[in-house]
Scaffold this active site. Structure first.
Site, mmCIF file in Angstrom:
data_model
loop_
_atom_site.group_PDB
_atom_site.id
_atom_site.type_symbol
_atom_site.label_atom_id
_atom_site.label_comp_id
_atom_site.label_asym_id
_atom_site.label_seq_id
_atom_site.Cartn_x
_atom_site.Cartn_y
_atom_site.Cartn_z
ATOM 1 N N TYR A 1 70.707 25.160 -56.893
ATOM 2 C CA TYR A 1 71.674 26.239 -57.089
ATOM 3 C C TYR A 1 71.656 26.735 -58.535
ATOM 4 C CZ TYR A 1 76.384 28.236 -57.718
ATOM 5 O OH TYR A 1 77.458 29.033 -58.045
ATOM 6 N N ASP B 1 76.529 15.970 -55.111
ATOM 7 C CA ASP B 1 77.333 17.151 -54.803
ATOM 8 C C ASP B 1 77.334 17.302 -53.284
ATOM 9 O OD1 ASP B 1 78.264 19.683 -54.275
ATOM 10 O OD2 ASP B 1 77.114 20.678 -55.842
ATOM 11 N N ILE C 1 79.513 19.281 -51.374
ATOM 12 C CA ILE C 1 80.489 20.325 -51.042
ATOM 13 C C ILE C 1 80.199 21.031 -49.717
ATOM 14 C CG2 ILE C 1 80.974 20.709 -53.490
ATOM 15 C CD1 ILE C 1 79.452 23.338 -53.298
ATOM 16 N N LYS D 1 83.522 25.533 -49.463
ATOM 17 C CA LYS D 1 82.507 25.821 -48.451
ATOM 18 C C LYS D 1 82.908 25.306 -47.071
ATOM 19 C CE LYS D 1 80.195 27.293 -51.973
ATOM 20 N NZ LYS D 1 80.112 28.739 -52.267
#
Length: 478
Positions: free
Chosen positions: A146, A231, A233, A271
């Site tokens: 990302y 991460d 999410i 998300k």
């Protein structure tokens, strides 16, 4: 009089000079609307989950007491408005911990006392970076990753992100060899590596990291005595097999094999529930010192108590959660299928994925040559002529040109249909130009108006009910 600002404030650490953000600007200046601006730019560069808002809205209408801004909930207004404990509302931390467990199939347990709030995942990432590394230190990050990480983790902390190069030949899988290569390269450059950052499920790949790879990654960080940040999410956006495996599961299965002080999880509701505007980010660390330090630092980005109050009530509703998680996955799967099937109709492939709000589209065969310059040129055509904002692979640090991230959950069905039709038109034109280029041996060949009209008429018969000459692509290309 000239005023001198700080170097941090005026440097380019935010990264807005990349194609990733330029696409958003193009959309903002000319947004698509089905009636007001049908030829505008369609936003497929924003990873938002808007497919299940009706379920949330339905719950809010049925539970007015969950908000302190209603007649039913106003009696709690004073207590909620003045509460500012860094720990957060107990009911909020309990609800988030339980929700994280349920998303992971109740195979792990999370201690509410380790839940640390932050202003979204952005704030959580930066806070962890401040806790774990000094300016000049580095985190290893598998590619593609990302682009926002380059801003969130480095801009104000001064740390570095070093790519762990993953390749399409293995489905961009993280390998021990790639980890060792990146680590050695850092050592050779006298860069101190403080940790490894994994995104699971992956943005932009839309894939979950398998149990074996997670185990190998944790073994690697444990052996090097560096931190592992996971991460997670997108953990509730998994819509197909294989399912999601949390790093917490790997650790809890063999807790004596790993140093818990080196394991940290980032989570948010942006998300999974589609609440990016609520700015609910979570740090969950097995390290007591990190937990305490992060909690002190959370004063720079606390979640409002009004939001905590509402979220606690919603996530404590077992009936709502039991309905939302599978229904959201079902809708994401359907939308993913619509997009990938539409791409496949004109020979566009994508990485096989099972999670997330996007697909990793393969346009390598449409490149004039296998370079990132050719990728940038193709991306500009898609933005300016096709009027679709997709994100090219270069800002994601992809090692191979020609890959693009396409987001599919931030729009309605009609917008998706229009986008697919525009892509169909574009591919027909590019393929025809490429064929004529091969025959004539020229880099650029212009199509005549008559020939272009013939191509578009044929394309539209296959894929779109609209007149071809109403397309922004056709007007631009003619």
């Amino acid at each position: 009089m000239e005023y001198t600002l700080s170097k941090i404030a005026t440097n380019d650490g935010h990264g807005e000079n990349s194609a990733f953000f330029d696409g958003w600007k193009a959309y903002d200046s000319d947004p698509y609307h089905p009636t007001k601006n049908p030829n505008g730019v369609i936003q497929m560069g924003l990873a938002e989950n808007q497919l299940s808002f009706d379920l949330v809205q339905e719950w809010v209408k049925k539970n007015p007491k969950a908000s302190i801004c209603t007649n039913e909930g106003v009696d709690d207004f004073k207590e909620i408005a003045i509460f500012q404990d860094y720990h957060g509302l107990p009911e909020f931390r309990n609800a988030v911990a339980r929700f994280m467990e349920r998303v992971r199939g109740n195979r792990v347990r999370f201690d509410p006392n380790r839940i640390v709030m932050s202003g979204g995942a952005t704030g959580a990432q930066e806070t962890l970076a401040f806790c774990l590394a000094d300016s000049g230190d580095a985190l290893l990050v598998p590619t593609p990753y990302y682009p926002g990480n380059d801003r969130d983790l480095t801009w104000r902390t001064g740390i570095q992100l070093l790519p762990v190069v993953c390749e399409s030949s293995t489905g961009f899988k993280i390998t021990r060899e790639a980890l060792e290569t990146a680590y050695k390269k850092a050592q050779d450059s006298n860069i101190k590596v403080k940790g490894l950052l994994l995104n699971n499920p992956s943005n932009p790949l839309g894939t979950t990291i398998d149990k074996q790879t997670l185990t190998e990654s944790l073994t690697f960080t444990n052996e090097k005595q560096i931190h592992l940040i996971c991460d997670e999410i997108y953990s509730a956006t998994v819509f197909d097999q294989p399912g999601f495996t949390s790093i917490a599961e790997i650790f809890e299965e063999n807790p004596k094999s790993y140093n818990p002080n080196l394991i940290h999880i980032v989570y948010s509701l942006s998300k999974d529930l589609g609440f990016p505007g609520f700015r609910v980010g979570i740090i969950y660390s097995y390290n007591d010192t990190v937990t305490n330090c992060a909690r002190k630092m959370s004063s720079f980005g606390l979640v409002s108590t009004q939001t905590q109050h509402l979220i606690a009530s919603m996530l404590s509703d077992d009936e709502f959660v039991d309905r939302f998680i599978p229904e959201s996955a079902k809708r994401l799967a359907k939308r993913h299928e619509i997009l990938t099937r539409g791409l496949a109709q004109v020979g566009i492939g994508s990485l096989k994925s099972n999670a997330g709000l996007f697909c990793w589209m393969d346009l390598r065969r449409l490149l004039k040559e296998a370079t990132f310059e050719a990728e940038a040129e193709l991306w500009r055509m898609i933005i300016e002529d096709v009027k679709i904002n997709v994100s090219p692979g270069a800002p994601f640090h992809c090692s191979e040109p020609g890959w693009f991230r396409v987001c599919f959950a931030n729009m309605d069905d009609e917008a998706v249909r229009v986008a697919i039709n525009r892509i169909h038109e574009f591919v027909m034109i590019v393929q025809t130009k490429k064929q004529r280029y091969i025959r004539r041996g020229k880099l650029e060949v212009s199509l005549s108006f008559r020939r272009l009209d013939e191509i578009m008429m044929g394309s539209m018969k296959m894929s779109s009910p609209h007149s071809p000459m109403s397309s922004p692509l056709v007007r631009a290309m003619t």
